[in-house]
Design an enzyme around this catalytic site. Structure first.
Site, mmCIF file in Angstrom:
data_model
loop_
_atom_site.group_PDB
_atom_site.id
_atom_site.type_symbol
_atom_site.label_atom_id
_atom_site.label_comp_id
_atom_site.label_asym_id
_atom_site.label_seq_id
_atom_site.Cartn_x
_atom_site.Cartn_y
_atom_site.Cartn_z
ATOM 1 C CD GLU A 158 -83.553 -61.379 171.280
ATOM 2 O OE1 GLU A 158 -83.201 -61.729 172.417
ATOM 3 O OE2 GLU A 158 -84.579 -60.715 171.072
ATOM 4 C CD GLU A 180 -86.186 -66.580 172.534
ATOM 5 O OE1 GLU A 180 -86.181 -67.558 171.755
ATOM 6 O OE2 GLU A 180 -85.263 -65.743 172.574
#
Ligand code: 1HE
Length: 260
Positions: A113, A133
């Site tokens: 990210e 995730e």
């Protein structure tokens, strides 16, 4: 000029700010301190910084969210935590200067990210990209769902998140995660060369590229075209643009594809 935060080191030389994630013992995992320090560093970039380069100390660029800070979080704290990352990362993408990330080793979860927040990415062959995730029972919270699909597409990101698929450096380059793939240990030098090139542009052109381009890309075409006209007139009206165009017409500037 050098500034040292707890987990981030910043040095500025010849208009290029170099920010180093400096938490190698935890693979540069991003905890609350580091996310705040990134935000503070970008807010406080001195006026003479014209480009920024982000790299990671040690064997990996960044192992993502510091998972040790997640376990005790309430739902409300989770929202504020994610919004804190958004504020910090917006400061990187929509700050005053173009940003280049130098990638090696793990670029995973929040590390990807962060990389996606930069305007350019230079990867070394050791780079691998993952979005664990799904396996950790969480979801991206550091702007990944907005920024990563814009690089690689929703389908590839969905695959990475659902199946835990890891992309190596070559696959990442083919998928659009990196702009440049260079030899091992050569990433920083390549980023610095690109930064010097970018720093030689007119500052208002760089500002328009960083601020206007991603926004126009999200607009409906009619609005995008209108904003493009305004931005282009503003850039052209600047003295730096007039001088550069004159330099070309009077044979003092380089030609495209040839070094000046
Ligand atoms: C960490 C973290 C971390 C390492 N949070 N402590 N991110 C992940 O799920 C990635 C988890 N990390 C890994 O898979 C591996 O650590 C790596 C592949 C990145 C590197 O492996 P390696 O063998 O070089 O290092 P290591 O031995 O696993 O880790 C060294 C130390 O760093 C160890 O701590 P120590 O006290 O035992 O020495 C690890 O526990 C620690 N460490 N990664 C906390 N991430 C805004 S939402 C974003 C959502 C996400 O980012 S989810 C993805 C999280």
């Amino acid at each position: 000029m050098n500034v040292s935060y707890d987990l981030l080191s910043v040095s500025i030389d010849a208009g290029i700010a170099h920010l180093r994630l400096n938490r190698p013992s935890k693979r540069n995992a991003i905890n609350n301190t580091l996310v705040r320090e990134l935000q503070t560093a970008f807010v406080n970039l001195p006026d003479d910084a014209r480009v920024a380069v982000i790299s990671g100390e040690g064997e990996h660029f960044c192992a993502g969210l510091d998972l040790s800070e997640v376990t005790e979080q309430s739902v409300a704290e989770g929202i504020h935590h994610s919004r804190g990352w958004h504020a910090a990362f917006d400061q990187i993408q929509y700050g005053r200067v173009p940003v280049i990330a130098v990638l090696h080793g793990a670029v995973v979860g929040g590390g990807l990210e962060l990389a996606a927040t930069a305007h350019l990415r230079v990867a070394e062959p050791s780079t691998f990209y993952g979005l664990p995730e799904g396996q950790r029972g969480i979801f991206v919270g550091g702007s990944g769902s907005v920024r990563i699909p814009r690089l690689m597409g929703v389908a590839r990101m969905t695959d990475m998140m659902l199946t835990g698929r890891v992309f190596d450096a070559a696959e990442g380059q083919a998928a659009g995660l990196s702009n440049y793939l260079v030899g091992e240990g050569e990433g920083l030098a390549k980023a610095m060369a690109l930064a010097a090139r970018i720093a030689s542009n007119a500052p208002l052109s760089n500002y328009a590229i960083v601020q206007a381009l991603p926004r126009i890309a999200e607009m409906a075409p009619a609005e995008g075209l209108f904003v493009e006209s305004l931005m282009s007139a503003i850039a052209q009206g600047d003295d730096a643009a007039k001088q550069r165009v004159r330099d070309f017409l009077e044979k003092r500037a380089g030609k495209v594809g040839k070094s000046s």
